[in-house]
Enzyme design. Structure first.
Site, PDB file in Angstrom:
ATOM      1  N   ASN A   8       0.601  -1.049  -0.150  1.00 47.61           N
ATOM      2  CA  ASN A   8      -0.253   0.092  -0.160  1.00 47.61           C
ATOM      3  C   ASN A   8       0.773   1.507   0.345  1.00 47.61           C
ATOM      4  OD1 ASN A   8      -1.748   2.294   0.586  1.00 47.61           O
ATOM      5  ND2 ASN A   8      -2.952   0.806   2.557  1.00 47.61           N
ATOM      6  N   ARG A  89      -2.929  -2.400  -3.428  1.00 51.23           N
ATOM      7  CA  ARG A  89      -3.564  -1.205  -3.638  1.00 51.23           C
ATOM      8  C   ARG A  89      -3.224   0.061  -4.546  1.00 51.23           C
ATOM      9  NH1 ARG A  89      -4.892   3.508   0.509  1.00 51.23           N
ATOM     10  NH2 ARG A  89      -6.659   4.649   0.118  1.00 51.23           N
ATOM     11  N   HIS A 178     -12.073   4.329  -0.932  1.00 50.82           N
ATOM     12  CA  HIS A 178     -12.093   3.437   0.461  1.00 50.82           C
ATOM     13  C   HIS A 178     -12.695   1.476  -0.233  1.00 50.82           C
ATOM     14  CE1 HIS A 178     -11.048   7.332   2.608  1.00 50.82           C
ATOM     15  NE2 HIS A 178     -10.273   6.774   3.296  1.00 50.82           N
ATOM     16  N   ARG A 239      -9.373  17.820   4.650  1.00 50.21           N
ATOM     17  CA  ARG A 239      -9.925  18.393   3.747  1.00 50.21           C
ATOM     18  C   ARG A 239     -11.488  18.856   3.783  1.00 50.21           C
ATOM     19  NH1 ARG A 239      -8.999  11.908   1.369  1.00 50.21           N
ATOM     20  NH2 ARG A 239      -7.906  11.948   2.354  1.00 50.21           N
ATOM     21  N   GLU A 381      -8.121  -4.028   4.709  1.00 50.74           N
ATOM     22  CA  GLU A 381      -7.740  -3.300   3.936  1.00 50.74           C
ATOM     23  C   GLU A 381      -6.460  -4.836   2.896  1.00 50.74           C
ATOM     24  OE1 GLU A 381      -7.680   0.938   4.772  1.00 50.74           O
ATOM     25  OE2 GLU A 381      -8.465   1.127   2.635  1.00 50.74           O
TER      26      GLU A 381
END
Ligand code: AMP
Length: 393
Positions: A8, A89, A178, A239, A381
């Site tokens: 990742n 990923r 995601h 964000r 993940e």
């Protein structure tokens, strides 16, 4: 047994897990943080040993080299050839990929071409893929895309209300993100409740530094809060999430800066950080909430936007059977979960406060008579990446 790597790559980090499949046994976990700096941090742990080093690591090519060497150093493997596959990923798969695929030259080119939509992520993933292939030419590399799960969205959900010709010409649409996490926790929810996945209306809340929510209906992603890029949707660590887009030109004029610079503010200085003036870390906001009005306001806004999306998805799906909390905040913060569920009592959704006092474990946290089951499910993940990679190789 087959050894598979799950990788990742972030803008300045690289995380790695080595797993034995199909047993899904974690053999080793490692990461390099602060890539590009003289004091990069390398941490690698096997079942019984650990390496921690601070050293100069100039790029992701060097980082993957260091992590592979650590596997030998910790005696997790004796020869690189033991690693049969690597899953990467990939944050942005565009409209090209609705499932994981083997990365050949053509796929690599597509991932590279999508760099414009994920400038912090796709280019470094490409560097890692190339570097790994250079060290291990026989390895099978698999791309696992964050956007793939959301390729099932209908036009009505993924299109923006801009001239259709522009959307079509420039592939402008909601891609979401995601996806691997939403996919994993929603499937785990169905397993935990012993229900058919396809029969459930699920809302998954991935609340971390980046945060997104997904509505899942008929076994597919039905709508999701992130958009063309991962800046859209919820209030996040730094964000802004959804805003009136005219703020961009307005602020550029007022501050006499470029729109690109305003975008930086919206991406890196907004969200919990910008609202609170304290931190992007929800733990610090929680600690300050009782005494600091701005911290309280930041958290109230974070929760308010989540409630808005729950209402929206409830209406769009025609109900909800399951809500799932996951990621850093979702898994760890009992207060945030309570602030959210307390506002859903008008729908008959009720939290069991005594069940909510947990961190990072799979658990039902709603009452028996709640109209929807609320679950806490730690995301994984890397496991999804390893599973897809093993399946494909
Ligand atoms: P992630 O991006 O999933 O790693 O999540 C990072 C976010 O999770 C940060 O805002 C952290 O403050 C938050 N987080 C991590 N641990 C905790 C905790 N124990 N309590 C509250 N928030 C936490």
């Amino acid at each position: 047994m087959t050894k598979v790597l799950a990788l990742n790559a972030g803008s300045s980090s690289l995380k790695m897990q080595l797993m034995e499949m199909p047993a899904e046994k974690l053999l080793c976990k490692g990461q390099v943080e602060r890539i590009g700096f003289n004091d990069a941090i390398v941490t690698v742990k096997s079942a019984d040993k650990k390496i921690k080093k601070i050293m100069a690591i100039k790029d992701h090519t060097k980082a993957i080299d260091i992590l592979l060497k650590a596997l030998v150093e910790l005696a997790v493997i004796t020869d690189y050839a033991e690693i049969k596959g690597a899953g990467h990923r990939i944050v942005q798969g565009g409209t090209y990929f609705n499932k994981s695929v083997v990365i050949d030259a053509n796929v690599l080119k597509k991932i590279e071409s999508l760099g414009e939509l994920a400038p912090l992520h796709n280019p470094v993933a490409v560097i890692v893929i190339k570097a790994l292939n250079a060290i291990l030419p026989d390895i099978i590399s698999v791309g696992v895309f964050d956007t793939a799960f959301h390729q099932s969205l209908a036009e009505v959900a993924y299109l923006y209300s801009i001239p259709l010709e522009l959307s079509q010409k420039y592939a402008i649409r909601k891609y979401g993100a995601h996806g691997t996490s939403h996919d994993y926790v929603s499937h785990r929810a169905a397993e935990m409740l012993d229900k058919q996945y396809e029969d459930l209306k699920i809302i998954t809340l991935h609340l971390g530094a980046g945060a997104s929510m997904t509505a899942i209906k008929n076994g597919k992603s039905f709508d999701t809060s992130m958009g063309f890029t991962p800046i859209a949707g919820l209030t996040m660590g730094t964000r802004a999430g959804d805003i009136d887009i005219s703020i961009i030109t307005y602020l550029a004029e007022k501050l006499k800066i470029s729109e690109k610079e305003v975008f930086e503010i919206l991406n890196k200085k907004s969200g919990l950080l910008g609202l609170s003036g304290i931190s992007s870390d929800s733990r610090e906001i929680e600690d300050a909430m009782a005494t600091d009005d701005r911290a309280k306001l930041a958290m109230d806004i974070f929760v308010d936007r989540i409630i808005g999306y729950i209402g929206s998805y409830y209406a769009k799906m025609g109900g909800v059977d399951v809500l799932v909390f996951t990621a850093g905040i979702g898994e760890n913060s009992a207060i945030v979960r309570q602030m959210i569920i307390d506002r859903l009592s008008f729908l008959g959704i009720k939290l069991a406060p005594e069940l909510n006092q947990v961190r990072g474990v799979e658990q039902v946290i709603s009452t028996d008579d709640s109209t929807a089951t609320v679950l806490l499910i730690p995301t994984n993940e890397e496991l999804m990446i390893a599973r897809d990679t093993f399946k494909i190789i």
